[in-house]
Design a protein around this motif. Structure first.
Motif, short mmCIF file in Angstrom:
data_model
loop_
_atom_site.label_atom_id
_atom_site.label_comp_id
_atom_site.label_asym_id
_atom_site.label_seq_id
_atom_site.Cartn_x
_atom_site.Cartn_y
_atom_site.Cartn_z
N THR A 181 0.87 -1.16 0.00
CA THR A 181 0.00 0.00 0.00
C THR A 181 0.91 1.22 0.00
O THR A 181 1.87 1.28 0.77
CB THR A 181 -0.93 0.03 1.22
N LEU A 182 0.64 2.15 -0.89
CA LEU A 182 1.42 3.38 -0.99
C LEU A 182 0.55 4.56 -0.62
O LEU A 182 -0.63 4.61 -0.98
CB LEU A 182 1.97 3.55 -2.40
N TYR A 183 1.17 5.49 0.09
CA TYR A 183 0.50 6.72 0.50
C TYR A 183 1.30 7.86 -0.11
O TYR A 183 2.50 7.98 0.14
CB TYR A 183 0.47 6.83 2.02
N VAL A 184 0.66 8.67 -0.94
CA VAL A 184 1.35 9.76 -1.61
C VAL A 184 0.72 11.09 -1.22
O VAL A 184 -0.50 11.20 -1.09
CB VAL A 184 1.35 9.59 -3.14
N ARG A 228 -1.01 -3.93 -5.48
CA ARG A 228 -0.67 -2.60 -4.97
C ARG A 228 -1.91 -1.73 -4.91
O ARG A 228 -2.78 -1.81 -5.78
CB ARG A 228 0.36 -1.96 -5.90
N HIS A 229 -1.96 -0.92 -3.88
CA HIS A 229 -3.04 0.06 -3.75
C HIS A 229 -2.37 1.39 -3.39
O HIS A 229 -1.51 1.42 -2.50
CB HIS A 229 -4.03 -0.38 -2.66
N THR A 230 -2.74 2.46 -4.07
CA THR A 230 -2.15 3.76 -3.82
C THR A 230 -3.24 4.73 -3.37
O THR A 230 -4.29 4.84 -4.01
CB THR A 230 -1.47 4.31 -5.09
N LEU A 231 -2.97 5.40 -2.26
CA LEU A 231 -3.92 6.35 -1.69
C LEU A 231 -3.24 7.71 -1.51
O LEU A 231 -2.06 7.77 -1.18
CB LEU A 231 -4.37 5.87 -0.30
N GLN A 232 -4.00 8.78 -1.71
CA GLN A 232 -3.46 10.10 -1.42
C GLN A 232 -3.62 10.35 0.08
O GLN A 232 -4.67 10.07 0.67
CB GLN A 232 -4.18 11.19 -2.20
#
Length: 129
Positions: A76-79, A105-109
């Motif tokens: 999981t990515l946090y941007v 993969r999961h990307t979250l702001q």
């Protein structure tokens, strides 16, 4: 099964009483992994460098736990900024070059990442043996 905390030199969660990662049996789960430069103990302002260091810290954590990037099943990515996605994708392809063997993969702001941190991840890995 025995639970084991995983720590590496030059990376930590500061004064928080939590390890950087944990292994239980074949399962490794990380806490938040970010682009801390182990030489300077600082987070660079450049998003590409933060992402490169984040993947380096992740690889070192997994190695300390007995695994490696090849064992990652999900990230999981946090941007904080949209530009981080392109930087992540570039390092993603380097870390996982085979399109038939990449983790989910999961990307979250996340506008709440502290200070100049522009990207952070966590990972789940399964290590055989």
């Amino acid at each position: 099964m025995i639970r084991r905390s995983i720590e590496i030199e030059g990376f930590s969660h500061g004064a928080q009483p939590i390890p950087a990662a944990c292994r239980v049996g074949p399962l490794i789960m990380t806490g938040g992994v970010y682009g801390l430069d182990r030489a300077s103990s600082k987070i660079p302002d450049d998003v590409e460098e933060q992402v490169r260091l984040m993947f380096d810290n992740l690889a070192r954590l997994l190695e300390a736990g007995g695994g490696g990037l090849a064992d990652v099943a999900r990230m999981t990515l946090y941007v904080k900024v949209p530009e981080a996605r392109a930087a992540v994708n570039a390092e993603w392809i380097k870390a996982f070059p085979d399109p038939k063997s990449r983790p989910a993969r999961h990307t979250l702001q996340n506008d709440g990442l502290p200070a100049n941190m522009l990207v952070q991840c966590d990972a789940t890995a399964w290590v055989q043996g």
